[in-house]
Scaffold this motif. Structure first.
Motif, short mmCIF file in Angstrom:
data_model
loop_
_atom_site.label_atom_id
_atom_site.label_comp_id
_atom_site.label_asym_id
_atom_site.label_seq_id
_atom_site.Cartn_x
_atom_site.Cartn_y
_atom_site.Cartn_z
N THR A 243 12.54 38.55 -3.40
CA THR A 243 11.60 39.47 -4.07
C THR A 243 12.34 40.63 -4.69
OG1 THR A 243 9.71 38.87 -2.69
CG2 THR A 243 9.68 41.07 -3.68
N VAL A 244 13.24 41.25 -3.94
CA VAL A 244 14.01 42.38 -4.47
C VAL A 244 14.87 41.93 -5.64
CG1 VAL A 244 15.78 44.09 -3.95
CG2 VAL A 244 14.00 43.60 -2.26
N ALA A 245 15.47 40.74 -5.53
CA ALA A 245 16.35 40.25 -6.59
C ALA A 245 15.63 39.95 -7.89
CB ALA A 245 17.09 39.00 -6.10
N THR A 246 14.31 39.71 -7.81
CA THR A 246 13.55 39.32 -9.00
C THR A 246 12.50 40.36 -9.40
OG1 THR A 246 11.95 38.08 -7.66
CG2 THR A 246 13.87 36.87 -8.48
N THR A 247 12.57 41.55 -8.81
CA THR A 247 11.55 42.57 -9.07
C THR A 247 11.43 42.90 -10.55
OG1 THR A 247 11.84 43.54 -6.88
CG2 THR A 247 10.83 44.94 -8.57
N GLN A 248 12.55 42.90 -11.27
CA GLN A 248 12.55 43.28 -12.68
C GLN A 248 12.11 42.16 -13.62
OE1 GLN A 248 13.14 46.49 -13.26
NE2 GLN A 248 13.56 46.74 -11.06
N LEU A 249 11.87 40.98 -13.07
CA LEU A 249 11.50 39.84 -13.91
C LEU A 249 9.98 39.67 -13.95
CD1 LEU A 249 14.08 37.16 -12.66
CD2 LEU A 249 14.26 38.63 -14.68
N PRO A 250 9.45 39.11 -15.03
CA PRO A 250 8.03 38.75 -15.06
C PRO A 250 7.73 37.74 -13.94
CG PRO A 250 9.00 38.60 -17.26
CD PRO A 250 10.13 38.81 -16.30
N ASP A 251 6.50 37.72 -13.47
CA ASP A 251 6.16 36.90 -12.32
C ASP A 251 6.53 35.43 -12.50
OD1 ASP A 251 5.24 39.17 -11.19
OD2 ASP A 251 3.11 38.67 -11.31
N ASP A 252 6.15 34.85 -13.64
CA ASP A 252 6.41 33.42 -13.84
C ASP A 252 7.90 33.12 -13.86
OD1 ASP A 252 6.76 34.78 -16.23
OD2 ASP A 252 5.90 33.17 -17.47
N GLU A 253 8.67 34.02 -14.49
CA GLU A 253 10.13 33.82 -14.53
C GLU A 253 10.73 33.97 -13.14
OE1 GLU A 253 14.01 35.70 -16.87
OE2 GLU A 253 11.98 36.06 -17.62
N ALA A 254 10.22 34.92 -12.37
CA ALA A 254 10.72 35.12 -11.01
C ALA A 254 10.47 33.89 -10.14
CB ALA A 254 10.05 36.35 -10.39
N LEU A 255 9.27 33.31 -10.26
CA LEU A 255 8.94 32.14 -9.46
C LEU A 255 9.80 30.94 -9.84
CD1 LEU A 255 5.04 32.40 -9.31
CD2 LEU A 255 6.71 33.17 -7.63
N ARG A 256 10.11 30.81 -11.14
CA ARG A 256 10.98 29.71 -11.58
C ARG A 256 12.40 29.91 -11.05
NH1 ARG A 256 8.15 30.17 -16.57
NH2 ARG A 256 9.83 31.45 -17.44
N LEU A 257 12.88 31.15 -11.06
CA LEU A 257 14.23 31.42 -10.56
C LEU A 257 14.33 31.09 -9.07
CD1 LEU A 257 16.61 34.30 -11.40
CD2 LEU A 257 16.07 33.88 -9.00
N ILE A 258 13.32 31.48 -8.31
CA ILE A 258 13.31 31.18 -6.88
C ILE A 258 13.32 29.67 -6.66
CG2 ILE A 258 11.93 31.32 -4.77
CD1 ILE A 258 10.97 34.08 -5.79
N ALA A 259 12.50 28.95 -7.43
CA ALA A 259 12.44 27.50 -7.29
C ALA A 259 13.78 26.86 -7.63
CB ALA A 259 11.33 26.93 -8.17
N SER A 260 14.41 27.37 -8.70
CA SER A 260 15.69 26.81 -9.12
C SER A 260 16.77 27.02 -8.07
CB SER A 260 16.12 27.47 -10.45
OG SER A 260 17.42 27.06 -10.81
N MET A 261 16.81 28.22 -7.49
CA MET A 261 17.82 28.51 -6.47
C MET A 261 17.59 27.66 -5.22
SD MET A 261 18.86 32.20 -4.84
CE MET A 261 20.16 32.34 -3.59
N CYS A 262 16.34 27.54 -4.80
CA CYS A 262 16.02 26.76 -3.61
C CYS A 262 16.34 25.28 -3.82
CB CYS A 262 14.56 26.94 -3.22
SG CYS A 262 14.18 28.58 -2.53
N GLU A 263 16.11 24.80 -5.02
CA GLU A 263 16.44 23.40 -5.31
C GLU A 263 17.94 23.18 -5.27
OE1 GLU A 263 15.79 20.02 -8.83
OE2 GLU A 263 15.06 22.08 -9.12
N ARG A 264 18.70 24.12 -5.83
CA ARG A 264 20.16 23.98 -5.84
C ARG A 264 20.74 24.03 -4.43
NH1 ARG A 264 21.40 28.41 -8.04
NH2 ARG A 264 22.57 29.43 -6.37
N LEU A 265 20.19 24.91 -3.60
CA LEU A 265 20.70 25.05 -2.23
C LEU A 265 20.06 24.06 -1.26
CD1 LEU A 265 20.73 28.95 -1.92
CD2 LEU A 265 22.68 27.43 -2.33
N ARG A 266 19.01 23.36 -1.73
CA ARG A 266 18.29 22.40 -0.90
C ARG A 266 17.73 23.07 0.36
NH1 ARG A 266 22.34 17.11 -1.51
NH2 ARG A 266 22.39 17.17 -3.78
N THR A 267 17.07 24.17 0.15
CA THR A 267 16.44 24.88 1.26
C THR A 267 15.24 24.09 1.75
OG1 THR A 267 14.86 26.14 -0.07
CG2 THR A 267 17.08 27.05 0.14
#
Length: 291
Positions: A243-267
């Motif tokens: 949340t802190v890392a994406t605070t400056q991003l629009p909501d939809d972009e923030a959610l996509r970034l979180i999804a992309s990172m989680c997919e890459r790390l296979r969380t």
């Protein structure tokens, strides 16, 4: 055959930390001798065995040689002729390169007790730079012990930078990166993990999404300090960091970034879902007392 308690159990005993797992090294034994005593082998290429009664791991004393990229690029040599000191020198940090005999004697050929007393995380030998996973391991130990006043030896940071600026880190599997990260986020001072990875230039390689946290360090630390150490502490830390890392991003972009990172790390899926929900509702959560 001589058996020694090694690694984290020895370290944490000396720190008066709780000991959860015990690992053992066996000097002067062969694979056949271990099997004859009822030990169960683990894997084919690694001389590690499970005790038939306690379930604890017993490894034959071994040496290793770098043979490829990444943390799997090693050839291991186990023999009754390998000494305890030769086995311990291949370990990452001096505080993890101590052993304890059955009479309680501490065997400490690389001054781990001194570094423990001086609160220093220091590599054992130049071979540290052969294993990129050790960048994450040192950062995890820093997250665990920073609140006790531990620091990193300058020469160890230099080797971590050397690994991070080579191509070694990109050969780490997502599973290994996530395993170390998941454990680090559940430690006493999880932001220390991010701080050290940034200091040794590994954050840019492995977690570019978290670079914003360095600019928002005060906010991130403030949020983490308010978290209670519950059963899911590490998962909650991850959600807040995203949340802190994406605070400056629009909501939809923030959610996509979180999804992309989680997919890459296979969380785990639960970590992804919670991180997105916290990001989506973080303002309402912050204002919960006034709602």
């Amino acid at each position: 055959m001589q058996i020694y308690l090694v690694g984290g159990a020895v370290r944490d005993q000396l720190l008066n930390y709780p000991v959860y797992d015990k690992d053992w090294v066996v000097v002067g034994a062969t694979v056949d001798e271990m099997l004859e005593q009822g030990f169960q082998p683990v894997g084919k290429d690694f001389p590690v065995f499970i005790h038939p009664k306690t379930g604890e791991e017993y490894a034959l004393a071994r040496t290793e040689r770098k043979s490829g990229k990444g943390y799997t690029g090693f050839q291991y040599f186990a023999s009754p002729d390998v000494s305890l000191a030769e086995d311990l020198v291949r370990r990452d940090l001096t505080i993890n390169a101590m052993a304890q005999a059955d009479n309680g004697e501490i065997i400490d050929p690389y001054n781990g007790q001194q570094d423990l007393n001086n609160r220093i995380l220091r590599h054992v030998s130049p071979a540290f730079a052969e294993d990129p996973l050790r960048v994450l391991r040192v950062a995890r130990f820093y997250a665990r012990y920073a609140h006790l006043g531990f620091s990193i030896a300058d020469e160890t940071v230099e080797l971590m930078i050397q690994l991070s600026t080579s191509d070694e880190l990109i050969h780490l599997t997502a599973e290994r990166v996530w395993k170390e990260t998941e454990r680090a986020l559940a430690e006493e001072t999880p932001f220390a993990y991010i701080e050290l990875l940034n200091r040794c230039q590994a954050l840019l390689v492995l977690f570019p999404e978290w670079l914003q946290l360095i600019d928002s360090e005060q906010q991130a630390r403030s949020v983490l300090n308010r978290l209670q150490r519950t059963e899911h502490f590490g998962q909650n830390v991850f959600s807040c960091l995203m949340t802190v890392a994406t605070t400056q991003l629009p909501d939809d972009e923030a959610l996509r970034l979180i999804a992309s990172m989680c997919e890459r790390l296979r969380t785990p899926k639960a970590w992804l879902q919670q991180a997105q929900q916290v990001r989506q509702w973080h303002q309402a959560i912050a204002d919960i007392e006034s709602l």
